[in-house]
Design a protein around this motif. Structure first.
Motif, mmCIF file in Angstrom:
data_model
loop_
_atom_site.group_PDB
_atom_site.id
_atom_site.type_symbol
_atom_site.label_atom_id
_atom_site.label_comp_id
_atom_site.label_asym_id
_atom_site.label_seq_id
_atom_site.Cartn_x
_atom_site.Cartn_y
_atom_site.Cartn_z
ATOM 1 N N LEU A 170 44.881 45.554 29.055
ATOM 2 C CA LEU A 170 43.501 45.194 29.385
ATOM 3 C C LEU A 170 42.534 45.796 28.371
ATOM 4 C CD1 LEU A 170 43.660 45.696 33.257
ATOM 5 C CD2 LEU A 170 43.942 43.571 31.964
ATOM 6 N N ASP A 171 42.745 47.068 28.032
ATOM 7 C CA ASP A 171 41.904 47.702 27.018
ATOM 8 C C ASP A 171 42.180 47.095 25.641
ATOM 9 O OD1 ASP A 171 39.991 49.545 26.037
ATOM 10 O OD2 ASP A 171 41.596 50.906 25.420
ATOM 11 N N LEU A 172 43.436 46.739 25.374
ATOM 12 C CA LEU A 172 43.777 46.136 24.087
ATOM 13 C C LEU A 172 43.027 44.820 23.891
ATOM 14 C CD1 LEU A 172 45.415 45.996 21.488
ATOM 15 C CD2 LEU A 172 47.320 45.060 22.832
ATOM 16 N N ALA A 185 39.909 36.127 18.772
ATOM 17 C CA ALA A 185 40.061 35.351 20.006
ATOM 18 C C ALA A 185 41.459 35.635 20.541
ATOM 19 C CB ALA A 185 39.890 33.865 19.721
ATOM 20 N N VAL A 186 41.555 36.020 21.791
ATOM 21 C CA VAL A 186 42.820 36.464 22.366
ATOM 22 C C VAL A 186 43.300 35.460 23.412
ATOM 23 C CG1 VAL A 186 44.019 38.317 23.589
ATOM 24 C CG2 VAL A 186 42.156 38.870 21.998
ATOM 25 N N THR A 187 44.531 34.987 23.238
ATOM 26 C CA THR A 187 45.173 34.112 24.222
ATOM 27 C C THR A 187 46.304 34.893 24.874
ATOM 28 O OG1 THR A 187 44.702 32.160 22.882
ATOM 29 C CG2 THR A 187 46.365 31.932 24.619
ATOM 30 N N PRO A 188 46.227 35.168 26.178
ATOM 31 C CA PRO A 188 47.265 35.964 26.824
ATOM 32 C C PRO A 188 48.431 35.110 27.334
ATOM 33 C CG PRO A 188 45.100 36.178 27.912
ATOM 34 C CD PRO A 188 45.084 34.948 27.065
ATOM 35 N N VAL A 189 49.640 35.629 27.135
ATOM 36 C CA VAL A 189 50.847 35.105 27.769
ATOM 37 C C VAL A 189 51.429 36.251 28.596
ATOM 38 C CG1 VAL A 189 53.202 34.285 27.416
ATOM 39 C CG2 VAL A 189 51.355 33.400 25.997
ATOM 40 N N MET A 190 51.572 36.048 29.891
ATOM 41 C CA MET A 190 52.120 37.083 30.764
ATOM 42 C C MET A 190 53.526 36.706 31.204
ATOM 43 S SD MET A 190 48.894 38.124 33.219
ATOM 44 C CE MET A 190 49.901 39.339 34.091
ATOM 45 N N THR A 191 54.437 37.652 31.117
ATOM 46 C CA THR A 191 55.756 37.424 31.687
ATOM 47 C C THR A 191 55.656 37.558 33.203
ATOM 48 O OG1 THR A 191 56.424 39.739 31.606
ATOM 49 C CG2 THR A 191 56.797 38.405 29.610
ATOM 50 N N ARG A 192 56.693 37.079 33.872
ATOM 51 C CA ARG A 192 56.678 37.183 35.331
ATOM 52 C C ARG A 192 56.589 38.641 35.771
ATOM 53 N NH1 ARG A 192 61.122 33.839 38.530
ATOM 54 N NH2 ARG A 192 59.851 32.209 37.546
ATOM 55 N N ALA A 193 57.326 39.527 35.080
ATOM 56 C CA ALA A 193 57.307 40.944 35.452
ATOM 57 C C ALA A 193 55.948 41.571 35.195
ATOM 58 C CB ALA A 193 58.395 41.689 34.688
ATOM 59 N N ALA A 194 55.222 41.102 34.173
ATOM 60 C CA ALA A 194 53.904 41.666 33.886
ATOM 61 C C ALA A 194 52.973 41.488 35.070
ATOM 62 C CB ALA A 194 53.314 41.014 32.645
ATOM 63 N N GLY A 195 53.154 40.390 35.802
ATOM 64 C CA GLY A 195 52.314 40.126 36.963
ATOM 65 C C GLY A 195 52.507 41.115 38.101
ATOM 66 N N GLU A 196 53.553 41.935 38.021
ATOM 67 C CA GLU A 196 53.759 42.984 39.015
ATOM 68 C C GLU A 196 52.894 44.208 38.727
ATOM 69 O OE1 GLU A 196 55.648 42.583 41.686
ATOM 70 O OE2 GLU A 196 56.214 40.556 41.042
ATOM 71 N N GLY A 212 42.692 37.284 32.439
ATOM 72 C CA GLY A 212 41.909 36.119 32.054
ATOM 73 C C GLY A 212 40.429 36.399 31.974
ATOM 74 N N ALA A 213 39.928 37.260 32.862
ATOM 75 C CA ALA A 213 38.504 37.598 32.840
ATOM 76 C C ALA A 213 38.141 38.334 31.556
ATOM 77 C CB ALA A 213 38.152 38.441 34.059
ATOM 78 N N LEU A 214 39.002 39.247 31.123
ATOM 79 C CA LEU A 214 38.714 39.990 29.898
ATOM 80 C C LEU A 214 38.890 39.126 28.649
ATOM 81 C CD1 LEU A 214 40.356 43.427 30.752
ATOM 82 C CD2 LEU A 214 37.951 43.028 30.234
ATOM 83 N N ALA A 215 39.912 38.273 28.657
ATOM 84 C CA ALA A 215 40.153 37.415 27.490
ATOM 85 C C ALA A 215 39.199 36.231 27.459
ATOM 86 C CB ALA A 215 41.590 36.918 27.493
ATOM 87 N N ALA A 216 38.602 35.903 28.604
ATOM 88 C CA ALA A 216 37.697 34.744 28.733
ATOM 89 C C ALA A 216 38.403 33.455 28.355
ATOM 90 C CB ALA A 216 36.440 34.943 27.891
ATOM 91 N N THR A 217 39.653 33.336 28.780
ATOM 92 C CA THR A 217 40.410 32.123 28.518
ATOM 93 C C THR A 217 41.546 32.022 29.523
ATOM 94 O OG1 THR A 217 41.506 30.823 26.785
ATOM 95 C CG2 THR A 217 42.058 33.149 26.894
#
Length: 406
Positions: A23-25, A35-46, A54-59
């Motif tokens: 989040l800080d990154l 411009a940052v596009t995030p991809v989250m793995t399933r485990a990251a969602g834990e 998405g709020a921080l990346a604005a995308t």
């Protein structure tokens, strides 16, 4: 100015307690103009939520390899091709093992195998996992494959009483490594100005009706993005499309052919011009100020006028760009029509494509192009539009003499 300014970064967030640092990154990358596009793995969602990411990346946050909407246009390939840098933070031992062995059973894995952008990994794991012979082998293999690493650092672990090498590098250290890595990437079109037209034009009949060509704008937008990645300063002149504006370039929105021509001429001088837009050949000579109603007397008589030929006007312009490229969308006599356009319109190259309904090119995810120049015809295979754009820009680099021997 940061080397990350106007660069597109794909951030893969892995599943580990250090995911909260992502989040800080994101914030630090955006502070430097990325411009940052995030991809989250399933485990990251834990560990962190897509909402906060998405709020921080604005995308949009991407996570599912089999998302029906995203994969209609081969989304994992598009994500892999549209970005200048891929950062994996935190990088788990499992992610290292997957990439080292060419596995791609999720979206993050598919993107990492498909990307041609530099990859920066920030490992985060228990010291015993980092020191394990399997992890050490995978680390060496990834280094040999060109993957760059930042960290891990020495410090205390989340597990009570555990300390050693395995702590994820701090966000500012990751940003510094990303800036250094991006600065070393060759951008062969750096310093050149490019104009790209994309999408259809809408020629109004009355306030609610118009004449148009079928065009999604996907190919034109992909070419603009590929030119930007190669270092060109890009102006994208876009007709009405449902695509988001690409980052890192000037986007001019137009409706009609006249507006598109005006926007192109206002963007001169330029070094490269690529005319991909499906410009309507005709407009009504006199637009009705009110909606034309059915009155039982048959259809209205519409007098048509010819629209400006934007490619020809720029191909013969006093401030003609050094390289002018047109697209010829045809349903028959493909090569004959393309050769005539090449000669008549003052272009250096015409990319001809068959847009017969059976081919599915208009609005589709793929394209099959034939490159027509004074030297002959070069047939290209069927490619995803992002792949076709990358190949086209590689041809531009060679044609402009901006390759390795520059």
């Amino acid at each position: 100015m940061s080397a990350l300014s106007q660069r597109r970064v794909l951030l893969v967030i892995g599943g580990g307690i250090a995911a909260y640092k992502a989040l800080d990154l994101i914030r630090r990358l955006k502070e430097r103009g990325a411009a940052v596009t995030p991809v989250m793995t399933r485990a990251a969602g834990e560990f962190v939520t897509p909402l906060s990411v998405g709020a921080l990346a604005a995308t949009k946050v991407y996570s599912d390899l089999f998302d029906r909407e995203d994969e209609q246009d081969v989304g994992h390939i598009r994500l892999a091709r549209e970005h200048d840098l891929v950062i994996v933070a935190p990088t788990t031992a499992d992610r290292m093992a997957q990439l080292a062995n060419g596995l791609a059973d999720d979206l993050a894995g598919a993107v990492l195998l498909a990307t041609r952008a530099p990859v920066l990994m920030a490992p985060a794991m228990n010291p015993a996992m980092w020191e394990h012979p399997a992890t050490r082998r995978n680390h060496q293999r990834l280094l040999a494959d060109g993957v760059q690493f930042v960290g891990p650092d020495r410090g205390e672990m989340a597990e009570r009483g555990e300390a050693g090498i395995g702590r994820m590098a701090e966000p500012l250290a990751i940003v510094a490594a990303a800036e250094t890595l991006v600065a070393t990437v060759k951008r062969p079109l750096q310093g050149l100005l490019a104009i790209v037209t994309s999408g259809p034009t809408h020629e109004p009949i009355d306030p609610v009706r118009y004449i148009a060509n079928r065009s999604s704008g996907r190919q034109g937008h992909a070419i603009a993005e590929a030119l930007r990645k190669a270092g060109a300063t890009v102006t994208l002149v876009s007709g009405p499309v449902s695509l988001p504006d690409p980052d890192g370039m000037s986007v001019v929105h137009v409706e009609t052919a006249d507006e598109m021509r005006g926007a192109v001429e206002a963007s001169l001088p330029a070094d490269i011009a690529v005319f991909v837009a499906a410009v309507a050949d005709w407009r009504v000579a006199s637009e009705s100020a009110q909606k034309i109603k059915k009155n039982g007397g048959g259809p209205p008589q519409l007098t048509l006028a010819e629209n400006p030929d934007i490619l020809a006007s720029i191909g013969h312009h006093p401030r003609r760009p050094a390289l002018v490229i047109g697209f010829a969308a045809e349903t028959d006599d493909l090569l004959d029509n393309a050769r005539r356009k090449l000669a008549k319109k003052g272009a250096d190259a015409i990319f001809a494509n068959d847009v017969s309904p059976a081919g599915g090119v208009m609005g589709g995810a793929d394209n099959t192009l034939r490159l027509v120049t004074a030297d002959g015809v070069e047939d290209w295979p069927k490619l995803a539009k992002a792949e076709a754009a990358a190949r086209l820009v590689a041809w531009i680099v060679r044609r402009m003499g901006r390759g390795e021997d520059r």
